[in-house]
Design a protein around this motif. Structure first.
Motif, PDB file in Angstrom:
ATOM      1  N   GLY A 134      28.621  -0.334 -36.662  1.00  0.00           N
ATOM      2  CA  GLY A 134      27.837   0.646 -37.386  1.00  0.00           C
ATOM      3  C   GLY A 134      26.352   0.318 -37.439  1.00  0.00           C
ATOM      4  O   GLY A 134      25.603   0.937 -38.193  1.00  0.00           O
ATOM      5  N   ALA A 135      25.917  -0.634 -36.627  1.00  0.00           N
ATOM      6  CA  ALA A 135      24.517  -1.079 -36.662  1.00  0.00           C
ATOM      7  C   ALA A 135      23.634  -0.203 -35.782  1.00  0.00           C
ATOM      8  O   ALA A 135      24.083   0.371 -34.793  1.00  0.00           O
ATOM      9  N   GLU A 136      22.355  -0.115 -36.163  1.00  0.00           N
ATOM     10  CA  GLU A 136      21.344   0.591 -35.390  1.00  0.00           C
ATOM     11  C   GLU A 136      20.317  -0.435 -34.923  1.00  0.00           C
ATOM     12  O   GLU A 136      19.593  -0.991 -35.739  1.00  0.00           O
ATOM     13  N   LEU A 137      20.246  -0.677 -33.626  1.00  0.00           N
ATOM     14  CA  LEU A 137      19.347  -1.699 -33.096  1.00  0.00           C
ATOM     15  C   LEU A 137      18.171  -1.041 -32.385  1.00  0.00           C
ATOM     16  O   LEU A 137      18.339  -0.355 -31.375  1.00  0.00           O
ATOM     17  N   LEU A 138      16.990  -1.257 -32.928  1.00  0.00           N
ATOM     18  CA  LEU A 138      15.766  -0.672 -32.386  1.00  0.00           C
ATOM     19  C   LEU A 138      15.125  -1.620 -31.383  1.00  0.00           C
ATOM     20  O   LEU A 138      14.961  -2.812 -31.659  1.00  0.00           O
ATOM     21  N   VAL A 139      14.776  -1.079 -30.220  1.00  0.00           N
ATOM     22  CA  VAL A 139      14.060  -1.850 -29.193  1.00  0.00           C
ATOM     23  C   VAL A 139      12.889  -0.967 -28.772  1.00  0.00           C
ATOM     24  O   VAL A 139      12.950  -0.227 -27.796  1.00  0.00           O
ATOM     25  N   ASP A 140      11.795  -1.040 -29.525  1.00  0.00           N
ATOM     26  CA  ASP A 140      10.753  -0.022 -29.381  1.00  0.00           C
ATOM     27  C   ASP A 140       9.325  -0.532 -29.520  1.00  0.00           C
ATOM     28  O   ASP A 140       8.403   0.277 -29.698  1.00  0.00           O
ATOM     29  N   GLY A 141       9.102  -1.831 -29.436  1.00  0.00           N
ATOM     30  CA  GLY A 141       7.748  -2.334 -29.553  1.00  0.00           C
ATOM     31  C   GLY A 141       7.118  -2.033 -30.905  1.00  0.00           C
ATOM     32  O   GLY A 141       5.899  -1.889 -31.020  1.00  0.00           O
ATOM     33  N   ALA A 142       7.970  -1.924 -31.953  1.00  0.00           N
ATOM     34  CA  ALA A 142       7.543  -1.648 -33.337  1.00  0.00           C
ATOM     35  C   ALA A 142       7.075  -0.215 -33.553  1.00  0.00           C
ATOM     36  O   ALA A 142       6.452   0.092 -34.570  1.00  0.00           O
ATOM     37  N   HIS A 143       7.393   0.679 -32.634  1.00  0.00           N
ATOM     38  CA  HIS A 143       6.950   2.069 -32.769  1.00  0.00           C
ATOM     39  C   HIS A 143       7.401   2.684 -34.090  1.00  0.00           C
ATOM     40  O   HIS A 143       6.596   3.293 -34.806  1.00  0.00           O
ATOM     41  N   THR A 144       8.676   2.540 -34.435  1.00  0.00           N
ATOM     42  CA  THR A 144       9.190   3.189 -35.636  1.00  0.00           C
ATOM     43  C   THR A 144       8.757   2.505 -36.922  1.00  0.00           C
ATOM     44  O   THR A 144       8.986   3.027 -38.009  1.00  0.00           O
ATOM     45  N   THR A 145       8.137   1.321 -36.804  1.00  0.00           N
ATOM     46  CA  THR A 145       7.623   0.661 -38.009  1.00  0.00           C
ATOM     47  C   THR A 145       6.104   0.625 -38.014  1.00  0.00           C
ATOM     48  O   THR A 145       5.501  -0.119 -38.783  1.00  0.00           O
ATOM     49  N   SER A 146       5.487   1.428 -37.167  1.00  0.00           N
ATOM     50  CA  SER A 146       4.025   1.426 -37.083  1.00  0.00           C
ATOM     51  C   SER A 146       3.419   2.023 -38.354  1.00  0.00           C
ATOM     52  O   SER A 146       4.025   2.833 -39.037  1.00  0.00           O
ATOM     53  N   SER A 147       2.196   1.612 -38.627  1.00  0.00           N
ATOM     54  CA  SER A 147       1.511   2.042 -39.836  1.00  0.00           C
ATOM     55  C   SER A 147       1.167   3.532 -39.778  1.00  0.00           C
ATOM     56  O   SER A 147       0.808   4.059 -38.721  1.00  0.00           O
ATOM     57  N   LEU A 148       1.255   4.187 -40.908  1.00  0.00           N
ATOM     58  CA  LEU A 148       0.816   5.570 -40.995  1.00  0.00           C
ATOM     59  C   LEU A 148      -0.707   5.645 -41.075  1.00  0.00           C
ATOM     60  O   LEU A 148      -1.286   6.688 -40.952  1.00  0.00           O
ATOM     61  N   GLY A 181      -1.511   8.759 -20.344  1.00  0.00           N
ATOM     62  CA  GLY A 181      -0.327   8.051 -20.820  1.00  0.00           C
ATOM     63  C   GLY A 181      -0.672   6.710 -21.430  1.00  0.00           C
ATOM     64  O   GLY A 181      -0.104   6.301 -22.455  1.00  0.00           O
ATOM     65  N   ASP A 182      -1.609   6.014 -20.812  1.00  0.00           N
ATOM     66  CA  ASP A 182      -2.041   4.715 -21.338  1.00  0.00           C
ATOM     67  C   ASP A 182      -2.664   4.877 -22.722  1.00  0.00           C
ATOM     68  O   ASP A 182      -2.418   4.068 -23.631  1.00  0.00           O
ATOM     69  N   ALA A 183      -3.452   5.925 -22.900  1.00  0.00           N
ATOM     70  CA  ALA A 183      -4.073   6.184 -24.207  1.00  0.00           C
ATOM     71  C   ALA A 183      -3.014   6.492 -25.262  1.00  0.00           C
ATOM     72  O   ALA A 183      -3.123   6.058 -26.424  1.00  0.00           O
ATOM     73  N   PHE A 184      -1.977   7.227 -24.867  1.00  0.00           N
ATOM     74  CA  PHE A 184      -0.888   7.537 -25.794  1.00  0.00           C
ATOM     75  C   PHE A 184      -0.200   6.258 -26.271  1.00  0.00           C
ATOM     76  O   PHE A 184       0.050   6.075 -27.468  1.00  0.00           O
ATOM     77  N   LEU A 185       0.113   5.369 -25.343  1.00  0.00           N
ATOM     78  CA  LEU A 185       0.783   4.129 -25.704  1.00  0.00           C
ATOM     79  C   LEU A 185      -0.073   3.275 -26.630  1.00  0.00           C
ATOM     80  O   LEU A 185       0.425   2.699 -27.608  1.00  0.00           O
ATOM     81  N   LYS A 186      -1.342   3.180 -26.341  1.00  0.00           N
ATOM     82  CA  LYS A 186      -2.242   2.366 -27.170  1.00  0.00           C
ATOM     83  C   LYS A 186      -2.376   2.938 -28.580  1.00  0.00           C
ATOM     84  O   LYS A 186      -2.559   2.199 -29.555  1.00  0.00           O
ATOM     85  N   LYS A 187      -2.258   4.240 -28.704  1.00  0.00           N
ATOM     86  CA  LYS A 187      -2.386   4.882 -30.008  1.00  0.00           C
ATOM     87  C   LYS A 187      -1.104   4.809 -30.816  1.00  0.00           C
ATOM     88  O   LYS A 187      -1.150   4.611 -32.043  1.00  0.00           O
ATOM     89  N   HIS A 188       0.053   4.952 -30.162  1.00  0.00           N
ATOM     90  CA  HIS A 188       1.304   5.141 -30.897  1.00  0.00           C
ATOM     91  C   HIS A 188       2.237   3.934 -30.903  1.00  0.00           C
ATOM     92  O   HIS A 188       3.136   3.869 -31.754  1.00  0.00           O
ATOM     93  N   VAL A 189       2.079   3.023 -29.979  1.00  0.00           N
ATOM     94  CA  VAL A 189       2.994   1.878 -29.896  1.00  0.00           C
ATOM     95  C   VAL A 189       2.222   0.600 -30.246  1.00  0.00           C
ATOM     96  O   VAL A 189       1.278   0.249 -29.527  1.00  0.00           O
ATOM     97  N   PRO A 190       2.589  -0.078 -31.324  1.00  0.00           N
ATOM     98  CA  PRO A 190       1.848  -1.283 -31.710  1.00  0.00           C
ATOM     99  C   PRO A 190       1.712  -2.310 -30.602  1.00  0.00           C
ATOM    100  O   PRO A 190       0.690  -2.998 -30.510  1.00  0.00           O
TER     101      PRO A 190
END
Length: 277
Positions: free
Chosen positions: A263-277, A227-236
């Motif tokens: 109508g707003a969408e508020l993301l609280v995700d540690g930049a996950h959805t804006t992470s680099s491809l 799980g720790d490896a997953f977070l380090k890879k996918h969550v900035p």
């Protein structure tokens, strides 16, 4: 002595913030309140000064334990625990009736938090599992929100806030989460569609999109090496979010500080959805 010094008189900014994000006069109804996010939200809003609650869930034993804890901490709290299966549409008006009767209030803040997320690959999905996920995560939220707006309109209360708890899976997808992603994407669109239709009733509708957070269901996996490896890879930010890191956005949307937001969408995700491809 430190506590006495930290008063609004010594720090005018504290008074400003307490007024701006005030929830003391709000009546808050939370679905899925027996554990996880819902339980945390109830405790957080109580600590912030709200004293009128309806807590809805299927598991009444855990609801009663939570209510007992809150009553012990806040003797003046007015709290109703209501057994409700939001996937059953007929249960929703009955739950509102019971909550209003027990508290004597019409609820002006609704936290649509109830949700399920079974992990099922596309080719293994069943119609029963598909329908249940859509029923709880999307259809129930629609009819809870609809019921709330109808009651606010009848009570001539024109300052309501509906907070739909969506997910980053409403923005992206992942293996084993196809139907969950569909349900949360639909909830996001529902939020925006409903927001523009109920403006005339004085009700705001917004969605919150949490990323990966530490809960009783997730902590064991994410504390493991895999799980720790997953977070380090996918969550900035390389870590889970903490439940208290949702407090700011939830206070914002429940209070009048967000009076121009709908109508707003508020993301609280540690930049996950804006992470680099």
């Amino acid at each position: 002595m430190v506590g006495k010094q930290s008063t609004s008189k010594s720090h005018p900014g504290a008074e400003f913030l307490s007024k701006k994000f005030d929830v003391t006069n709000k009546a808050i109804l939370i679905t899925g309140a027996s554990s996880g996010f819902g339980e945390h939200f109830a405790k957080m809003y109580a600590e912030a000064g709200c004293r009128v609650f309806a807590l809805l869930a299927r598991r009444t034993d855990r609801l009663e334990d939570l209510a007992a804890d809150l009553r012990q901490s806040y003797p003046d709290i007015n709290i109703a625990t209501v057994q409700c299966d939001v996937s059953k549409t007929e249960d929703i008006p009955r739950a509102f009736d019971e909550a209003e009767k027990k508290t004597g209030r019409c609820f002006d803040v609704i936290v649509n938090n109830a949700g399920i997320g079974p992990v099922v690959r596309v080719l293994n999905e069943t119609e029963e599992s598909y329908n249940m996920t859509m029923d709880v995560n999307t259809r129930a939220c629609f009819f809870v929100a609809q019921e709330a707006v109808k009651r606010l309109k009848a009570a001539e209360q024109r300052n309501g806030s509906i907070i739909n708890i969506s997910s980053i899976y409403g923005k992206r997808v992942g293996h084993g989460h196809a139907v969950y992603s569909i349900s949360k994407a639909a909830l996001t669109q529902m939020t925006k569609a409903m927001a523009i239709e109920v403006l005339g009733e004085g009700v705001r509708v917004n969605s919150v999109h949490p990323g990966f957070f530490r809960t009783e269901l997730t902590q064991d996996y994410y504390d493991s090496p895999k799980g720790d490896a997953f977070l380090k890879k996918h969550v900035p930010m390389e870590r889970l979010g903490l439940l208290e890191e949702l407090d700011g956005v939830m206070l914002l949307l429940a209070s009048d500080a967000s009076s121009f937001m709908t109508g707003a969408e508020l993301l609280v995700d540690g930049a996950h959805t804006t992470s680099s491809l």
